[in-house]
Motif scaffolding. Structure first.
Motif, short mmCIF file in Angstrom:
data_model
loop_
_atom_site.label_atom_id
_atom_site.label_comp_id
_atom_site.label_asym_id
_atom_site.label_seq_id
_atom_site.Cartn_x
_atom_site.Cartn_y
_atom_site.Cartn_z
N PRO A 7 0.72 -1.13 0.10
CA PRO A 7 -0.05 0.01 -0.03
C PRO A 7 0.86 1.21 -0.07
O PRO A 7 0.36 2.13 -0.70
CB PRO A 7 -0.79 -0.25 1.22
N ALA A 8 2.09 1.39 0.55
CA ALA A 8 2.84 2.31 0.71
C ALA A 8 3.40 2.80 -0.91
O ALA A 8 3.54 3.93 -1.08
CB ALA A 8 3.98 2.37 1.81
N ALA A 10 1.79 1.92 -3.67
CA ALA A 10 0.77 2.37 -4.47
C ALA A 10 0.33 3.93 -4.14
O ALA A 10 0.13 4.44 -5.10
CB ALA A 10 -0.26 1.26 -4.06
N GLN A 11 0.47 4.16 -3.00
CA GLN A 11 0.06 5.65 -2.40
C GLN A 11 1.15 6.57 -3.10
O GLN A 11 0.94 7.68 -3.54
CB GLN A 11 -0.07 5.83 -0.98
N HIS A 12 2.57 6.03 -2.91
CA HIS A 12 3.36 7.05 -3.54
C HIS A 12 3.30 7.06 -5.09
O HIS A 12 3.56 8.34 -5.53
CB HIS A 12 4.89 6.68 -3.11
N ARG A 14 0.60 6.57 -6.94
CA ARG A 14 -0.77 7.29 -7.10
C ARG A 14 -0.28 9.15 -7.03
O ARG A 14 -0.94 9.86 -7.79
CB ARG A 14 -1.64 6.93 -6.09
N ARG A 15 0.39 9.27 -5.84
CA ARG A 15 0.53 10.94 -5.64
C ARG A 15 1.56 11.44 -6.78
O ARG A 15 1.17 12.42 -7.13
CB ARG A 15 1.31 10.84 -4.16
N ASP A 18 -0.65 11.78 -9.80
CA ASP A 18 -1.56 12.87 -9.69
C ASP A 18 -0.98 14.34 -9.80
O ASP A 18 -1.33 15.13 -10.42
CB ASP A 18 -2.16 12.84 -8.20
N HIS A 58 -3.76 -2.29 -5.46
CA HIS A 58 -4.35 -1.02 -4.73
C HIS A 58 -4.60 0.18 -5.69
O HIS A 58 -4.51 1.04 -5.42
CB HIS A 58 -3.26 -0.53 -3.84
N VAL A 60 -3.40 0.93 -8.58
CA VAL A 60 -2.22 1.32 -9.36
C VAL A 60 -1.78 0.48 -10.22
O VAL A 60 -1.63 -0.78 -9.88
CB VAL A 60 -1.20 1.81 -8.43
#
Length: 107
Positions: A7-8, A10-12, A14-15, A18, A58, A60
């Motif tokens: 998840p970490a 995927a979050q990075h 995605r940011r 974006d 997640h 991504v």
């Protein structure tokens, strides 16, 4: 054959996508370099090719070319923070050795 991410990671990603304002996902590949033979390559992907393999985790997409997939099968992509440093970590079960500087690996 599968590629996963935490998840970490995927979050990075995605940011980053974006903030960039476009992109389908991130390409994970390998190239010949360094003292051990292979190095990881990450780059944004705006359009996938017909031969690309796409793995989604997640929400991504991780896109891999068929030649790199042989070396990356089973890899988990993570994003870690250690003190003031942060970056991607590749948990690749195929790696048999790494160079002393950590820039390259061999299978």
């Amino acid at each position: 054959m599968a590629i996963t991410m935490t998840p970490a990671a995927a979050q990075h990603i995605r940011r980053s996508l974006d903030g960039r304002g476009r992109g389908e996902g991130i390409r994970l590949g390998v190239r010949t370099t360094g003292c051990s033979g292979l190095a990881y390559v990450l780059e944004f992907v705006d359009e996938t090719a017909a031969e690309d393999k796409v793995f989604e985790n997640h929400g991504v997409k991780v896109i891999i070319d068929p030649k790199s997939l042989v070396y990356l099968d089973g890899t988990e992509l993570d994003f870690v923070r250690e003190g003031l440093n942060e970056g991607f970590k590749f948990n690749n079960p195929n790696v048999r050795g790494e160079c002393g500087c950590g820039e390259s690996f061999n299978i």
